[in-house]
Design a protein around this motif. Structure first.
Motif, PDB file in Angstrom:
ATOM      1  N   CYS A 116       0.847  -1.175   0.000  1.00 33.76           N
ATOM      2  CA  CYS A 116       0.000   0.000   0.000  1.00 33.76           C
ATOM      3  C   CYS A 116       0.877   1.216   0.000  1.00 33.76           C
ATOM      4  O   CYS A 116       2.052   1.142   0.279  1.00 33.76           O
ATOM      5  N   VAL A 117       0.307   2.354  -0.364  1.00 36.63           N
ATOM      6  CA  VAL A 117       1.117   3.536  -0.577  1.00 36.63           C
ATOM      7  C   VAL A 117       0.676   4.695   0.275  1.00 36.63           C
ATOM      8  O   VAL A 117       0.995   5.832  -0.005  1.00 36.63           O
ATOM      9  N   ALA A 118      -0.087   4.453   1.324  1.00 36.31           N
ATOM     10  CA  ALA A 118      -0.564   5.566   2.127  1.00 36.31           C
ATOM     11  C   ALA A 118       0.000   5.482   3.523  1.00 36.31           C
ATOM     12  O   ALA A 118       0.237   4.411   4.029  1.00 36.31           O
ATOM     13  N   LEU A 119       0.196   6.619   4.139  1.00 37.09           N
ATOM     14  CA  LEU A 119       0.630   6.641   5.518  1.00 37.09           C
ATOM     15  C   LEU A 119      -0.533   6.263   6.409  1.00 37.09           C
ATOM     16  O   LEU A 119      -1.667   6.581   6.129  1.00 37.09           O
ATOM     17  N   ALA A 147       8.926  18.071   5.718  1.00 33.53           N
ATOM     18  CA  ALA A 147       8.284  17.312   4.654  1.00 33.53           C
ATOM     19  C   ALA A 147       6.769  17.297   4.856  1.00 33.53           C
ATOM     20  O   ALA A 147       6.278  17.071   5.967  1.00 33.53           O
ATOM     21  N   THR A 148       6.023  17.526   3.802  1.00 34.89           N
ATOM     22  CA  THR A 148       4.567  17.539   3.883  1.00 34.89           C
ATOM     23  C   THR A 148       4.025  16.117   3.804  1.00 34.89           C
ATOM     24  O   THR A 148       4.713  15.197   3.311  1.00 34.89           O
ATOM     25  N   ALA A 206       4.229  10.365  -1.381  1.00 37.10           N
ATOM     26  CA  ALA A 206       4.883  10.132  -2.667  1.00 37.10           C
ATOM     27  C   ALA A 206       6.179   9.339  -2.485  1.00 37.10           C
ATOM     28  O   ALA A 206       6.517   8.495  -3.329  1.00 37.10           O
ATOM     29  N   ARG A 207       6.899   9.592  -1.415  1.00 37.72           N
ATOM     30  CA  ARG A 207       8.139   8.860  -1.155  1.00 37.72           C
ATOM     31  C   ARG A 207       7.847   7.393  -0.879  1.00 37.72           C
ATOM     32  O   ARG A 207       8.542   6.498  -1.385  1.00 37.72           O
TER      33      ARG A 207
END
Length: 366
Positions: free
Chosen positions: A15-18, A340-341, A347-348
């Motif tokens: 997954c790509v979300a915090l 960092a936002t 995105a990282r």
């Protein structure tokens, strides 16, 4: 309790979300100063080695101060482990909401043992804790975040206290509110607190003991445990674990290989409800639901279907993932830079996971 796989299944996780729930300050991973760039052991024979290394080799930068990335799977004679900034390859770190996947696996084991039903109302087992208004909430709805339970009150209480305070706060804020379970997916840590209490109620044993005897000891995850730091320990079954990249990878591999769940329950890992996601849902990249009945997120990256879970705790953002097409797994932890936002951090994470798990040649075609 466990079932060996009948066949090797082509399964996955990313997954790509915090994670939505950062559980406060915690001890940082064991760190050593690095001069910059990635300190990495190559994995011979992997055509994707350059893609995996390129991004971390630029760290640390303003978005990420430290990074630990592990990649394993098909085409690799040995796992790749790389670090950037002040973190060691064998560091122990708070994994935050990745804990939820461990908790959900315990619940699904109890379903496999016919001690609870996945579509059984949770209140049958926790009648003194779950208000009557939530009598229709099922075990499945806890796991796939469609329960419509109130959000957790973030207070350092015991698990019963957190759940009771959350329902009390919800009743005070919206008296007479009628829950609507099964109609929308809202990622919610209270589901995992209730799931942990359900494990205790059904087994008659502490959650930590069931976690140890059902998952940690059988998989020899010696460096994974519930945190003893008061600032994170209260997150418990929702986000209280600390672990290492190697242990997280071992857990993920066992989960996907069928060593923890028989086929009838393992399929729930990939069942996403056909409901919309709430507007404020954390992590899902589309308006539709993306969390499964096993706590995993299912999305596409570069045209590759991936499943998994992230977590954020103690200043670190972590995750475990796998790819169906590339037959790869990754585990990582990143320490965001300042200032960092959230969008840059997200995105990282996505860039790291793409580099580790997807076919980079597809990036321009999707």
């Amino acid at each position: 309790m466990t079932t060996r796989p009948r066949t090797a299944r082509r399964l996955a996780v990313t997954c790509v979300a915090l994670a939505a729930f950062a559980t406060g300050p915690a001890a940082a991973p064991t760190a050593t100063a690095a001069p910059g760039g990635l300190a990495a052991r190559d994995f011979p024979g992997s055509r994707d080695a350059p893609a995996v290394r390129t991004l971390p080799a630029t760290l640390p930068d303003g978005v990420t101060d430290a990074a630990l990335v592990r990649v394993a799977g098909r085409g690799m004679r040995t796992p790749y482990t790389g670090t950037a900034g002040p973190v060691e390859a064998d560091a122990r770190f708070p994994v935050g909401s990745v804990t939820k996947v461990f908790t959900d696996a315990l619940v699904l084991q109890l379903v496999a043992e016919h001690r609870i039903g996945i579509d059984e109302p949770v209140r049958r087992h926790l009648s003194e804790l779950i208000p009557a208004a939530y009598a229709d909430v099922t075990v499945r709805q806890l796991l796939d975040h469609t329960s419509d339970l109130p959000r957790p009150v973030r207070v350092p209480l015991d698990p019963h206290g957190v759940v009771a305070a959350s329902f009390a706060a919800d009743a005070a804020a919206g008296p007479g509110r009628t829950p609507a379970p099964g109609t929308v997916q809202q990622y919610n840590g209270l589901n995992s607190f209730v799931a942990g209490l359900l494990v205790e109620q059904v087994t008659g044993r502490p959650f930590v003991r069931e976690l140890d005897r059902r998952i940690l000891r059988p998989l020899d995850l010696r460096r994974t445990a519930l945190s003893e730091d008061p600032s994170t320990a209260w997150a418990w079954s929702e986000g209280g674990l600390t672990s290492t990249a190697a242990d997280l990878d071992a857990f993920l591999r066992a989960l996907l290989d069928g060593r923890l769940l028989p086929p009838a329950q393992q399929r729930h890992l990939f069942e996403v409800p056909a409901v919309p996601g709430a507007a404020e849902n954390t992590g899902c990249p589309t308006p539709a639901a993306c969390f499964s009945a096993g706590g995993l997120m299912g999305i596409e990256l570069n045209g590759t279907k991936v499943w998994g879970k992230t977590g954020s705790s103690g200043g670190w953002t972590s995750g475990v993932f796998a790819s169906t097409e590339q037959h790869r797994r990754t585990a990582y932890t990143l320490r965001p830079g300042t200032p960092a936002t959230p969008a840059q951090q997200r995105a990282r994470v996505e860039a790291v996971v793409k580099a580790a798990l997807t076919d980079q040649s597809r990036a321009g075609r999707h």
